[in-house]
Write a protein that holds these residues in place. Structure first.
Motif, PDB file in Angstrom:
ATOM      1  N   MET A 154       0.828  -1.212   0.000  1.00 44.78           N
ATOM      2  CA  MET A 154       0.000   0.000   0.000  1.00 44.78           C
ATOM      3  C   MET A 154       0.865   1.266   0.000  1.00 44.78           C
ATOM      4  O   MET A 154       0.533   2.238  -0.692  1.00 44.78           O
ATOM      5  CB  MET A 154      -0.951   0.002   1.191  1.00 44.78           C
ATOM      6  CG  MET A 154      -2.037  -1.055   1.092  1.00 44.78           C
ATOM      7  SD  MET A 154      -2.992  -0.967  -0.439  1.00 44.78           S
ATOM      8  CE  MET A 154      -3.911   0.506  -0.174  1.00 44.78           C
ATOM      9  N   SER A 155       1.946   1.252   0.751  1.00 46.26           N
ATOM     10  CA  SER A 155       2.851   2.411   0.766  1.00 46.26           C
ATOM     11  C   SER A 155       3.460   2.617  -0.611  1.00 46.26           C
ATOM     12  O   SER A 155       3.515   3.748  -1.110  1.00 46.26           O
ATOM     13  CB  SER A 155       3.959   2.209   1.791  1.00 46.26           C
ATOM     14  OG  SER A 155       3.439   2.033   3.060  1.00 46.26           O
ATOM     15  N   PHE A 156       3.922   1.518  -1.219  1.00 49.62           N
ATOM     16  CA  PHE A 156       4.500   1.604  -2.550  1.00 49.62           C
ATOM     17  C   PHE A 156       3.463   2.119  -3.544  1.00 49.62           C
ATOM     18  O   PHE A 156       3.757   2.977  -4.372  1.00 49.62           O
ATOM     19  CB  PHE A 156       5.015   0.234  -3.001  1.00 49.62           C
ATOM     20  CG  PHE A 156       5.552   0.232  -4.400  1.00 49.62           C
ATOM     21  CD1 PHE A 156       6.856   0.613  -4.649  1.00 49.62           C
ATOM     22  CD2 PHE A 156       4.752  -0.130  -5.476  1.00 49.62           C
ATOM     23  CE1 PHE A 156       7.362   0.626  -5.943  1.00 49.62           C
ATOM     24  CE2 PHE A 156       5.237  -0.122  -6.760  1.00 49.62           C
ATOM     25  CZ  PHE A 156       6.545   0.256  -7.003  1.00 49.62           C
ATOM     26  N   THR A 157       2.239   1.591  -3.454  1.00 50.61           N
ATOM     27  CA  THR A 157       1.182   2.007  -4.374  1.00 50.61           C
ATOM     28  C   THR A 157       0.909   3.501  -4.221  1.00 50.61           C
ATOM     29  O   THR A 157       0.752   4.212  -5.214  1.00 50.61           O
ATOM     30  CB  THR A 157      -0.106   1.203  -4.117  1.00 50.61           C
ATOM     31  OG1 THR A 157       0.165  -0.187  -4.322  1.00 50.61           O
ATOM     32  CG2 THR A 157      -1.227   1.634  -5.040  1.00 50.61           C
ATOM     33  N   GLY A 158       0.863   3.985  -2.996  1.00 49.95           N
ATOM     34  CA  GLY A 158       0.626   5.403  -2.769  1.00 49.95           C
ATOM     35  C   GLY A 158       1.730   6.288  -3.328  1.00 49.95           C
ATOM     36  O   GLY A 158       1.460   7.277  -4.022  1.00 49.95           O
ATOM     37  N   VAL A 159       2.976   5.907  -3.044  1.00 51.50           N
ATOM     38  CA  VAL A 159       4.114   6.704  -3.518  1.00 51.50           C
ATOM     39  C   VAL A 159       4.208   6.655  -5.047  1.00 51.50           C
ATOM     40  O   VAL A 159       4.324   7.694  -5.707  1.00 51.50           O
ATOM     41  CB  VAL A 159       5.433   6.221  -2.873  1.00 51.50           C
ATOM     42  CG1 VAL A 159       6.637   6.849  -3.544  1.00 51.50           C
ATOM     43  CG2 VAL A 159       5.431   6.523  -1.387  1.00 51.50           C
ATOM     44  N   ALA A 160       4.152   5.446  -5.608  1.00 48.13           N
ATOM     45  CA  ALA A 160       4.292   5.299  -7.061  1.00 48.13           C
ATOM     46  C   ALA A 160       3.137   5.965  -7.801  1.00 48.13           C
ATOM     47  O   ALA A 160       3.350   6.682  -8.790  1.00 48.13           O
ATOM     48  CB  ALA A 160       4.385   3.824  -7.437  1.00 48.13           C
ATOM     49  N   SER A 161       1.917   5.767  -7.326  1.00 48.20           N
ATOM     50  CA  SER A 161       0.759   6.395  -7.976  1.00 48.20           C
ATOM     51  C   SER A 161       0.848   7.908  -7.885  1.00 48.20           C
ATOM     52  O   SER A 161       0.549   8.618  -8.851  1.00 48.20           O
ATOM     53  CB  SER A 161      -0.543   5.915  -7.343  1.00 48.20           C
ATOM     54  OG  SER A 161      -0.691   4.533  -7.492  1.00 48.20           O
ATOM     55  N   GLY A 162       1.236   8.403  -6.733  1.00 51.74           N
ATOM     56  CA  GLY A 162       1.398   9.840  -6.571  1.00 51.74           C
ATOM     57  C   GLY A 162       2.422  10.414  -7.533  1.00 51.74           C
ATOM     58  O   GLY A 162       2.192  11.443  -8.166  1.00 51.74           O
ATOM     59  N   LEU A 163       3.549   9.742  -7.645  1.00 48.89           N
ATOM     60  CA  LEU A 163       4.586  10.205  -8.572  1.00 48.89           C
ATOM     61  C   LEU A 163       4.110  10.145 -10.023  1.00 48.89           C
ATOM     62  O   LEU A 163       4.319  11.082 -10.792  1.00 48.89           O
ATOM     63  CB  LEU A 163       5.854   9.367  -8.413  1.00 48.89           C
ATOM     64  CG  LEU A 163       6.669   9.622  -7.149  1.00 48.89           C
ATOM     65  CD1 LEU A 163       7.749   8.562  -6.993  1.00 48.89           C
ATOM     66  CD2 LEU A 163       7.279  11.015  -7.195  1.00 48.89           C
ATOM     67  N   ILE A 164       3.484   9.030 -10.391  1.00 47.42           N
ATOM     68  CA  ILE A 164       3.060   8.842 -11.777  1.00 47.42           C
ATOM     69  C   ILE A 164       1.970   9.844 -12.157  1.00 47.42           C
ATOM     70  O   ILE A 164       1.942  10.330 -13.290  1.00 47.42           O
ATOM     71  CB  ILE A 164       2.598   7.391 -11.999  1.00 47.42           C
ATOM     72  CG1 ILE A 164       3.802   6.451 -11.931  1.00 47.42           C
ATOM     73  CG2 ILE A 164       1.874   7.237 -13.325  1.00 47.42           C
ATOM     74  CD1 ILE A 164       3.443   4.971 -11.877  1.00 47.42           C
ATOM     75  N   LEU A 165       1.093  10.177 -11.228  1.00 45.26           N
ATOM     76  CA  LEU A 165       0.004  11.101 -11.525  1.00 45.26           C
ATOM     77  C   LEU A 165       0.382  12.566 -11.320  1.00 45.26           C
ATOM     78  O   LEU A 165       0.008  13.427 -12.120  1.00 45.26           O
ATOM     79  CB  LEU A 165      -1.213  10.775 -10.656  1.00 45.26           C
ATOM     80  CG  LEU A 165      -1.905   9.456 -10.943  1.00 45.26           C
ATOM     81  CD1 LEU A 165      -2.946   9.170  -9.886  1.00 45.26           C
ATOM     82  CD2 LEU A 165      -2.514   9.459 -12.325  1.00 45.26           C
ATOM     83  N   LEU A 166       1.101  12.859 -10.252  1.00 46.19           N
ATOM     84  CA  LEU A 166       1.342  14.254  -9.890  1.00 46.19           C
ATOM     85  C   LEU A 166       2.534  14.889 -10.596  1.00 46.19           C
ATOM     86  O   LEU A 166       2.540  16.106 -10.804  1.00 46.19           O
ATOM     87  CB  LEU A 166       1.488  14.384  -8.380  1.00 46.19           C
ATOM     88  CG  LEU A 166       0.240  14.009  -7.581  1.00 46.19           C
ATOM     89  CD1 LEU A 166       0.517  14.101  -6.090  1.00 46.19           C
ATOM     90  CD2 LEU A 166      -0.944  14.865  -7.983  1.00 46.19           C
ATOM     91  N   THR A 167       3.542  14.100 -10.954  1.00 45.40           N
ATOM     92  CA  THR A 167       4.696  14.679 -11.638  1.00 45.40           C
ATOM     93  C   THR A 167       4.307  15.281 -12.987  1.00 45.40           C
ATOM     94  O   THR A 167       4.627  16.443 -13.253  1.00 45.40           O
ATOM     95  CB  THR A 167       5.826  13.644 -11.794  1.00 45.40           C
ATOM     96  OG1 THR A 167       6.142  13.110 -10.508  1.00 45.40           O
ATOM     97  CG2 THR A 167       7.059  14.257 -12.409  1.00 45.40           C
ATOM     98  N   PRO A 168       3.610  14.531 -13.858  1.00 49.73           N
ATOM     99  CA  PRO A 168       3.183  15.174 -15.108  1.00 49.73           C
ATOM    100  C   PRO A 168       2.218  16.337 -14.880  1.00 49.73           C
ATOM    101  O   PRO A 168       2.280  17.341 -15.601  1.00 49.73           O
ATOM    102  CB  PRO A 168       2.485  14.050 -15.880  1.00 49.73           C
ATOM    103  CG  PRO A 168       2.956  12.794 -15.272  1.00 49.73           C
ATOM    104  CD  PRO A 168       3.284  13.109 -13.854  1.00 49.73           C
TER     105      PRO A 168
END
Length: 180
Positions: A154-168
């Protein structure tokens, strides 16, 4: 080649766990870059340009839109990949830059699809809400493509999803402000 790319995107969106399983077996980094990622960036640039021409035929505005879209997807991909790779040891996973780049590239399939479709449907910007499905794609990819401890999922999913969505999104916001 484009048929393969479209099928990968559709399969990643519709059956992410099966698609991650297939990708973990038969995909090397060079093939990923040359036969998936770079062509998608080219299609994003093409559709952004053509979609930018449609409202009023202004080439200058179409070029601005193309630059913003291309830098958004390309920069978002590389920055998210780099930061996620740096975060991996916190989840008990060793760094593996090519694998993380592939993970971010494939997990961003829905975002790339939206960047390809939305220049022609600019009134339907609400479709960006579907980008949240990326979290499920990341969640299913953690146990299959990126393997680590289950309690870190869940931590990985939160961090990775946040990066993938918020960086662009951040890059797009900054460039839209600066260029327009």
């Amino acid at each position: 080649m484009f048929k393969e790319i479209i099928l990968k995107i559709v399969h990643m969106i519709t059956t992410p766990e099966d698609t991650w399983r297939k990708l973990s077996v038969d995909e090397d980094h060079e093939t990923f870059l040359n036969r998936y990622l770079y062509p998608i960036f080219g299609v994003v640039a093409l559709t952004s340009f053509v979609g930018g021409l449609i409202p009023d035929g202004n080439v200058q505005e179409a070029l601005k839109t193309t630059i913003i879209s291309l830098v958004t997807v390309y920069g978002g991909y590389y920055i998210a990949s780099y930061i996620l790779n740096e975060f991996l040891p916190r989840f008990g996973i060793s760094k593996d830059e090519p694998k993380v780049q592939q993970f971010v590239g494939y997990a961003s399939s829905l975002i790339y699809a939206l960047f390809i479709i939305l220049p022609f449907l600019s009134d339907f910007f609400i479709l960006w809400i579907f980008a949240l499905y990326t979290a499920y794609i990341v969640y299913t990819g953690y146990g299959v493509y990126i393997t680590g401890k289950e309690e870190a999922r869940m931590s990985f999913t939160g961090v990775a999803s946040g990066l993938i969505l918020l960086t662009p999104a951040a890059i797009n916001l900054i460039l839209s402000f600066l260029i327009n």
